[in-house]
Design an enzyme around this catalytic site. Structure first.
Site, PDB file in Angstrom:
ATOM      1  N   ASP A  12     -12.167   1.390  -3.468  1.00 33.08           N
ATOM      2  CA  ASP A  12     -10.946   0.707  -3.069  1.00 33.08           C
ATOM      3  C   ASP A  12     -10.869   0.473  -1.565  1.00 33.08           C
ATOM      4  O   ASP A  12      -9.806   0.147  -1.035  1.00 33.08           O
ATOM      5  CB  ASP A  12      -9.712   1.473  -3.541  1.00 33.08           C
ATOM      6  CG  ASP A  12      -9.743   2.942  -3.137  1.00 33.08           C
ATOM      7  OD1 ASP A  12     -10.641   3.339  -2.374  1.00 33.08           O
ATOM      8  OD2 ASP A  12      -8.863   3.697  -3.598  1.00 33.08           O
ATOM      9  N   LYS A  41     -23.625   1.325  -1.575  1.00 33.29           N
ATOM     10  CA  LYS A  41     -23.275   0.907  -2.937  1.00 33.29           C
ATOM     11  C   LYS A  41     -23.262  -0.611  -3.075  1.00 33.29           C
ATOM     12  O   LYS A  41     -23.543  -1.143  -4.151  1.00 33.29           O
ATOM     13  CB  LYS A  41     -21.916   1.476  -3.332  1.00 33.29           C
ATOM     14  CG  LYS A  41     -21.826   2.988  -3.370  1.00 33.29           C
ATOM     15  CD  LYS A  41     -20.455   3.424  -3.869  1.00 33.29           C
ATOM     16  CE  LYS A  41     -20.234   4.908  -3.723  1.00 33.29           C
ATOM     17  NZ  LYS A  41     -20.017   5.327  -2.326  1.00 33.29           N
ATOM     18  N   ASN A 106      -9.585  -3.939 -10.024  1.00 33.72           N
ATOM     19  CA  ASN A 106     -10.835  -3.994 -10.785  1.00 33.72           C
ATOM     20  C   ASN A 106     -10.999  -5.271 -11.593  1.00 33.72           C
ATOM     21  O   ASN A 106     -12.116  -5.585 -12.018  1.00 33.72           O
ATOM     22  CB  ASN A 106     -10.924  -2.795 -11.729  1.00 33.72           C
ATOM     23  CG  ASN A 106     -11.028  -1.481 -10.991  1.00 33.72           C
ATOM     24  OD1 ASN A 106     -11.373  -1.458  -9.815  1.00 33.72           O
ATOM     25  ND2 ASN A 106     -10.723  -0.396 -11.661  1.00 33.72           N
ATOM     26  N   THR A 211       2.286  21.726   1.512  1.00 34.88           N
ATOM     27  CA  THR A 211       3.446  21.912   2.404  1.00 34.88           C
ATOM     28  C   THR A 211       3.576  20.780   3.422  1.00 34.88           C
ATOM     29  O   THR A 211       4.274  20.921   4.431  1.00 34.88           O
ATOM     30  CB  THR A 211       3.354  23.259   3.142  1.00 34.88           C
ATOM     31  OG1 THR A 211       2.141  23.305   3.919  1.00 34.88           O
ATOM     32  CG2 THR A 211       3.365  24.422   2.152  1.00 34.88           C
ATOM     33  N   TYR A 414      -4.705  10.129 -15.080  1.00 34.96           N
ATOM     34  CA  TYR A 414      -3.395  10.728 -14.892  1.00 34.96           C
ATOM     35  C   TYR A 414      -3.473  12.221 -15.212  1.00 34.96           C
ATOM     36  O   TYR A 414      -4.505  12.729 -15.655  1.00 34.96           O
ATOM     37  CB  TYR A 414      -2.356  10.071 -15.813  1.00 34.96           C
ATOM     38  CG  TYR A 414      -2.195   8.583 -15.626  1.00 34.96           C
ATOM     39  CD1 TYR A 414      -1.167   8.066 -14.849  1.00 34.96           C
ATOM     40  CD2 TYR A 414      -3.058   7.685 -16.250  1.00 34.96           C
ATOM     41  CE1 TYR A 414      -1.005   6.696 -14.683  1.00 34.96           C
ATOM     42  CE2 TYR A 414      -2.914   6.312 -16.087  1.00 34.96           C
ATOM     43  CZ  TYR A 414      -1.876   5.821 -15.306  1.00 34.96           C
ATOM     44  OH  TYR A 414      -1.729   4.467 -15.145  1.00 34.96           O
TER      45      TYR A 414
END
Length: 717
Positions: A12, A41, A106, A211, A414
């Site tokens: 991305d 790549k 994509n 945190t 997810y």
């Protein structure tokens, strides 16, 4: 020799590339030789597109779901049958029983899927960017009215939250970082690990995992308390300062230091460095997108930019664009009936990414002359993923029975991976648009072979955040029978009776229509590549918020009943708390991005896999010694919610008492099907460790906490 320009999406990072084609010879180079943002790549185009395992013909499962027996079929048969089965679901349960999960990056399109869904009458769309930048955009929108992007060319102070850039992970930003440091910019790195980027930082804040929001509130405390804020900008362009000041007073550096595990003076000093800079930036980073306090952290970052006067100085808030048809305008949300918008899953529980929040900007859009409903990063009008998957399992307010996974390997993208598997197993229809027989595709009734980025002409960007289009030109023919996503959408639309809403015979006609308001055609755009095609800002210098100002206390958050200001809440872990003391002694952090893969993709490539052959987790050597674990040992990492098998890597940079686990691991070479663990996805992917129960979700956004707060244990296998 022929030269084409496009954008590489092997990750991305969005690197612009130039392809030089001379017969069978291909060279993929940086589009701008003076800015060589490219990684190895990009040179793997032919190895990828011609890989023997790539799906290049439509496949139909004639076996059981989850234990597929694939039969090759024609495109016509596949689309006929899919359309008929989709219509049957809509007739039996209502169109809202159809859902899509899509990664626009994509497939090279934005908005076209939503147009089909809006015609059909379903609001239930999600994308993995719900956990990655898409949700960031909605918090930015709540503060500024739009997404804020860093101006690297001006930056003299960079604040990174957990970012580790190099030549293979966002090489464009890595080069920009190098250039900024060479100019004398100060780098503040917030990261529990001592990464390569952290070692370059002038200040490294090794906070306790999860945190980050407390630290940002401590900085706000210092900026306000010491009068370091831009008074003119705050008084002229912001609302909610007094309320913010009262909240920030609750987070003095001493309290923040105790929460974060760092020195209070370091909190003060770094706040001063940031506030006194001339052009500071806080670049986007995914760490903030996957925390229990995600909304608060992202909101606090936005507030810091505004307090210190960096908004529209070194952090540009572009705003909605006009001229040319953008993705949101193409989506045509006005086609979706109001009563169907009201049925969107999760809008009453985690509303910030749903139509419920989008509705709150209606008057602001009208005030600023925006003639369409904005959809920032494909997540302004999306359903809540956890609510969607629950409905697919039969646990929602109504059933969802047909599911399209569009180029995103939904099962592994997810939290609560097993729950997603159960959800897909409960469907009447599952369709995957894919390159590979991924774990998600293994659960499908039909797998449709999609083109890859080198094989498609595409009008970018797939996300509406900036006022530009770009032309991406194909330089290889699609392998086999691979088709574009527009081909699929058009084929379904014609069969479902929506042909008049999709009058374009192919994507080139669609692009001509989208570019016509700019006085351009697709051929014109290609002739100008790699130059961007500029659009107009609908509201230059304006903030498309309900108040028309930067909202330090957000009206968009307070309207549905949430705290309008950032805060910090210690994450909970009920499963750990119910177990015997010490049963789960480590804090888990998910999502280490390896250099040789991208999320769940590229594990198929032999030359990349040879460099990173197995999924590894990081453990401090002292902890490993206490557990009797050596380097390279297969181990079981377990939370109260699931377990995975990973190879150990002893790493001094990993803080004691913590484990870092990778994201996206499966083994394409191993046996497919549910019984075999979906080619290793159920054995190795981090989604098996983290729940999507409400207590583990950011309340406003619904994003799961993957970055500190869930506890784990480890044992040698």
């Amino acid at each position: 020799m022929e030269t084409k320009y496009t954008t590489c999406v092997f990750c991305d990072g969005g690197c612009r590339v130039k392809a030089e084609v001379d017969g069978d010879q291909l060279s993929v180079l940086p589009a701008d030789p003076a800015f060589p943002a490219i990684c190895p790549k990009a040179g793997m185009v032919d190895a990828y597109r011609l890989h023997p395992d790539r799906v290049t013909v439509p496949l139909k499962n004639v076996g059981e779901r989850g234990e597929p027996q694939w039969q090759e079929v024609s495109w016509g048969q596949a689309l006929d049958e899919i359309a008929a089965r989709l219509q049957a679901v809509a007739d039996a349960y209502g169109p809202e029983a159809v859902a899509f999960a899509e990664m626009p990056l994509n497939v090279g399109f934005g908005g076209i899927t939503r147009r089909l869904m809006n015609c059909l009458g379903t609001p239930n769309y999600t994308a993995p960017v719900a956990l990655c930048m898409g949700n960031t955009a909605q918090v930015h929108r709540a503060v500024y009215g739009w997404f804020a992007g860093a101006d690297w060319g001006r930056a003299d102070c960079i604040v990174y939250f957990g970012q580790d850039r190099d030549r293979e992970r966002w090489p464009g930003e890595y080069l920009a970082l190098n250039a900024a440091l060479e100019r004398g910019a100060v780098l503040i790195e917030v990261d529990p690990r001592e990464t390569a980027t952290a070692k370059r930082a002038h200040y490294h804040l090794r906070i306790r995992y999860g945190t980050d929001a407390a630290l940002a509130l401590g900085w706000i405390n210092v900026v306000i308390g010491e009068g370091l804020y831009d008074r003119a900008f705050v008084e002229g362009s912001c609302t909610g300062f007094d309320e913010l000041a009262a909240r920030a007073a609750e987070y003095p550096p001493e309290r923040v230091a105790a929460l974060c595990g760092i020195d209070a003076e370091l909190v003060r000093e770094t706040a001063r460095v940031y506030a006194r800079a001339q052009a500071a930036i806080i670049p986007w980073g995914v760490v903030g997108d996957m925390q229990r306090n995600s909304t608060s952290l992202l909101q606090a970052q936005c507030i810091l930019r505004a307090l210190c006067g960096f908004v529209n100085k070194s952090e540009a808030v572009c705003g909605p664009a006009l001229g040319g048809v953008g993705n949101a305008e193409l989506a045509a949300f006005e086609l979706l009936p109001t009563e169907k918008r009201a049925l969107q899953l999760g809008r009453g529980t985690h509303p910030l990414l749903t139509f419920a929040a989008s509705d709150l900007y209606r008057q602001a859009n009208e005030r600023e002359g925006v003639p369409y409903e904005p959809d920032l990063l494909a997540e302004s009008c999306a359903c809540d993923p956890a609510s969607l998957f629950a409905a697919m399992r039969g646990e929602g307010p109504y059933p969802v029975k047909a599911f399209f996974s569009v180029a995103n390997n939904t099962v592994m993208s997810y939290a609560n991976q097993q729950g997603i598997v159960d959800a897909l197993m409960n469907q009447d229809l599952v369709v995957a648009f894919e390159h590979w027989l991924t774990p998600t595709a293994q659960l499908a009734d039909y797998v449709l072979p999609g083109d890859m980025w080198a094989e498609r002409d595409v009008l970018g960007s797939p996300f509406d955040v900036g006022p530009v289009f770009s032309a991406g030109q194909a330089f290889r023919r699609p392998a086999g029978q691979c088709k574009s996503w527009y081909y699929v959408v058009k084929g379904l639309a014609d069969r479902l009776g929506f042909a008049e809403r999709f009058p374009w015979a192919n994507e080139h006609e669609l692009y001509d229509w989208r570019l016509a308001p700019l006085g351009l055609t697709w051929e014109d755009a290609c002739a100008r590549a790699p130059e961007p095609l500029l659009r107009e800002l609908a509201a230059p210098g304006r903030f498309v918020t309900p108040s028309g100002k930067v909202e330090l206390a957000s009206s968009v958050l307070v309207e549905p009943g949430f705290d309008p200001l950032p805060s910090y809440e210690e994450p909970s872990d009920p499963g750990c708390e119910a177990a015997p003391e010490g049963a789960y002694p480590y804090v888990a952090f998910a999502g280490f991005r390896e250099r040789k893969s991208y999320n769940t993709n590229l594990h198929q490539m032999p030359e990349l896999r040879a460099q990173e052959p197995e999924p590894r987790f990081f453990i401090n050597p002292a902890d490993a010694a206490a557990e009797g674990i050596g380097e390279g040992a297969w181990c079981v990492v377990e939370t109260a919610y699931g377990q995975v098998e990973l190879l150990s890597h002893l790493d001094e940079a990993q803080p004691e008492g913590t484990l870092r686990v990778p994201h996206g691991w499966w083994k394409p070479e191993t046996a497919p099907g549910v019984a075999a663990g979906l080619s290793g996805a159920c054995l190795h992917n981090d989604g098996m460790l983290f729940p999507d129960a409400d207590w583990n979700l950011d309340p406003a956004q619904g994003v799961p906490n993957l970055r500190g707060g869930i506890h784990a244990r480890v044992r040698a296998k």
